[in-house]
Write an enzyme that holds these catalytic residues in place. Structure first.
Site, PDB file in Angstrom:
ATOM      1  N   HIS A  64       0.958  -1.125   0.014  1.00 15.58           N
ATOM      2  CA  HIS A  64       0.085  -0.039  -0.051  1.00 15.58           C
ATOM      3  C   HIS A  64       0.979   1.154   0.238  1.00 15.58           C
ATOM      4  O   HIS A  64       0.706   2.172  -0.802  1.00 15.58           O
ATOM      5  CB  HIS A  64      -0.927   0.104   1.017  1.00 15.58           C
ATOM      6  CG  HIS A  64      -1.785   1.086   1.404  1.00 15.58           C
ATOM      7  ND1 HIS A  64      -1.645   2.193   2.625  1.00 15.58           N
ATOM      8  CD2 HIS A  64      -2.789   1.740   0.706  1.00 15.58           C
ATOM      9  CE1 HIS A  64      -2.308   3.090   2.484  1.00 15.58           C
ATOM     10  NE2 HIS A  64      -3.128   2.746   1.145  1.00 15.58           N
ATOM     11  N   GLU A  67       2.007   1.818  -3.430  1.00 17.71           N
ATOM     12  CA  GLU A  67       0.797   2.457  -4.457  1.00 17.71           C
ATOM     13  C   GLU A  67       1.008   3.888  -4.022  1.00 17.71           C
ATOM     14  O   GLU A  67       0.938   4.615  -4.964  1.00 17.71           O
ATOM     15  CB  GLU A  67      -0.478   1.956  -3.787  1.00 17.71           C
ATOM     16  CG  GLU A  67      -1.749   2.457  -4.626  1.00 17.71           C
ATOM     17  CD  GLU A  67      -2.747   2.490  -3.560  1.00 17.71           C
ATOM     18  OE1 GLU A  67      -3.507   3.565  -3.512  1.00 17.71           O
ATOM     19  OE2 GLU A  67      -3.195   1.387  -3.068  1.00 17.71           O
ATOM     20  N   HIS A  68       0.876   4.370  -3.025  1.00 14.13           N
ATOM     21  CA  HIS A  68       1.205   5.938  -2.839  1.00 14.13           C
ATOM     22  C   HIS A  68       2.283   6.591  -3.423  1.00 14.13           C
ATOM     23  O   HIS A  68       2.206   7.364  -3.939  1.00 14.13           O
ATOM     24  CB  HIS A  68       0.988   6.316  -1.239  1.00 14.13           C
ATOM     25  CG  HIS A  68      -0.200   6.207  -0.603  1.00 14.13           C
ATOM     26  ND1 HIS A  68      -0.864   7.212   0.156  1.00 14.13           N
ATOM     27  CD2 HIS A  68      -1.106   5.378  -0.471  1.00 14.13           C
ATOM     28  CE1 HIS A  68      -1.945   6.941   0.470  1.00 14.13           C
ATOM     29  NE2 HIS A  68      -2.193   5.770   0.237  1.00 14.13           N
ATOM     30  N   GLU A 144      -3.594   7.800   7.420  1.00 14.04           N
ATOM     31  CA  GLU A 144      -4.928   7.010   6.778  1.00 14.04           C
ATOM     32  C   GLU A 144      -4.965   5.713   7.787  1.00 14.04           C
ATOM     33  O   GLU A 144      -6.178   5.535   8.156  1.00 14.04           O
ATOM     34  CB  GLU A 144      -4.320   6.363   5.464  1.00 14.04           C
ATOM     35  CG  GLU A 144      -5.421   5.552   4.836  1.00 14.04           C
ATOM     36  CD  GLU A 144      -5.176   5.131   3.614  1.00 14.04           C
ATOM     37  OE1 GLU A 144      -5.539   4.279   2.993  1.00 14.04           O
ATOM     38  OE2 GLU A 144      -4.024   5.814   2.857  1.00 14.04           O
TER      39      GLU A 144
END
Length: 441
Positions: A64, A67-68, A144
């Protein structure tokens, strides 16, 4: 009802299978083209066969995180330029990470497809990260997690449930990562994952919309074809769960819990290539047990006949590379203890297995599933996502196209047989989610 009748008439008059063409580039990249010429738009999706379950032990959250980071600069593109170009061309874009895949997509006018391929191919091979990027995005993903998990007692409870369900498989590790491991992620973690997994021979390009297959192939060969394959791409192997031979239970206490509830999950088989029948039966079982409160077994027994619960639901998580879960949730009514609610839930399940399935309800559900498969064709992005998620989870195009008919072939006997196999307390985790131990007294 007229819309449903029209949908069923469409089913009777034509096949539900989309026009799908597949290719493989010389570097091993798979290309899937789904034609839909009703509007001059295209969805361009790039899927990597790498998700959180493929992360190295101790580096949870890196899939993840990467991904950012992929929205940062490359050797020729400034940070944020790709998103700006998509917006300037009237499109939209985003990305997502799951246990089994990471995906990036853009929805644009069909004539902008070459531009999307140019930018997406560039960041597959030419990502350039700075220490500032690493610090900034690490702060973003930690925030997040704070917002979506730490600030949500229900999310924390689900996290603990999965950790108890999957003792040895990486599905027990949260997609976003464990906070203490996320805090230690660094440049090397991100680049190591990128260098191995972000390779054409580990990617699936799905293009859906107003396109011609030959044109898509020519563009893919132009933009993606020159990228080198990863010679050291590892076999996709995950540690598997040992047989679960004892029921597991947990109590999750958090003063922010507004309403105590019961959650139970069972290990359940996933949809397998060429063998999706049991998964189809479990799809029916989830609706028959915990779909509509007016028609489901748990809804009728707990919410209407006895007023034991204010909510009762069920779900089946079957689109995975490895075994998934079948789950139940019951929220007791005021004055009903968690133990009484759980006992009532188990009694309702036992009655369902003993009494069998109402043929009329089975046929109604069959019709609903048939209609939902038809309506799903109206969303070109949804169609692209259906194929991408399936292909990165071990299925084939043929499996995706066979799924609607497999659903229609499910019988009541199939559903009951699947229920007997899956609803085994020795393969379950039961959680009580409470604000305080006082509710147990």
């Amino acid at each position: 009802m007229r819309f449903l009748a029209a949908a069923l008439a469409l089913w009777a008059g034509s096949s539900l299978a989309e026009e799908v063409t597949t290719f493989q580039l010389d570097n091993g990249m798979d290309v899937v083209v789904i034609e839909d010429h009703r509007a001059p738009v295209v969805v361009h999706m790039l899927w990597y066969r790498a998700g959180s379950a493929d992360e190295p032990v101790g580096s949870s959250g890196v899939a993840h995180y990467l991904e950012h980071l992929l929205f940062k600069a490359t050797e020729t593109v400034e940070s944020g330029e790709f998103q700006r170009v998509v917006a300037e061309n009237g499109g939209s874009d985003n990305a997502f990470t799951s246990y089994d895949y990471t995906g990036y997509f853009q929805r644009v006018a069909a004539d902008r497809l070459p531009l999307m391929m140019q930018y997406e191919a560039d960041r597959m091979n030419n990502l350039v990260l700075t220490e500032e990027d690493i610090r900034t995005e690490l702060g973003v993903i930690l925030e997040e997690r704070n917002q979506r998990t730490e600030n949500s007692p229900n999310a924390l409870a689900r996290e603990q449930m999965r950790a108890a369900q999957f003792l040895n498989h990486r599905y027990g590790v949260p997609i976003i990562g464990w906070k203490h491991e996320m805090e230690e992620l660094d440049m090397q973690d991100a680049l190591s994952f990128y260098d191995i997994y972000y390779s054409p021979n580990n990617a699936i390009l799905v293009v859906a919309g107003d396109v011609e297959p030959d044109e898509v192939l020519a563009l893919a060969e132009k933009y993606y074809g020159p990228l080198p394959a990863e010679p050291n791409l590892p076999e996709r192997f995950r540690t598997q769960e040992p047989p679960q031979i004892a029921e597991r239970r947990l109590i999750f206490e958090d003063p922010r819990v507004a309403q105590p509830y019961i959650s139970r999950s069972y290990i359940a088989p996933e949809r397998d290539e060429g063998a999706q029948e049991e998964a189809a039966a479990l799809t029916y079982l989830a609706d028959l047990l915990g779909g509509s409160p007016f028609t489901s077994a748990l809804g009728i027994a707990l919410q209407f006949e006895t007023n034991t619960a204010v909510y009762a639901g069920a779900y089946y998580d079957g689109l995975n590379l490895d075994d998934g879960t079948f789950g139940l949730t019951v929220v007791p009514a005021e004055g009903v203890s968690l133990q009484d609610a759980e006992d009532a839930m188990d009694a309702a399940i036992a009655a369902f297995l003993e009494e069998g399935i109402d043929p009329a309800r089975m046929e109604a559900l069959r019709t609903q599933l048939k209609a939902s498969e038809i309506y799903a064709r109206d969303n070109v992005g949804g169609i692209a996502r259906r194929y991408g998620a399936a292909l990165t989870s071990g299925l084939t195009v043929d499996d995706v196209q066979a799924w609607p008919e497999i659903l229609q072939a499910v019988t009541a006997e199939d559903v009951l047989a699947a229920a007997e196999r899956v609803l085994d307390r020795d393969q379950s985790v039961t959680g009580w989610v409470i604000p305080s131990r006082e509710v147990l007294q």
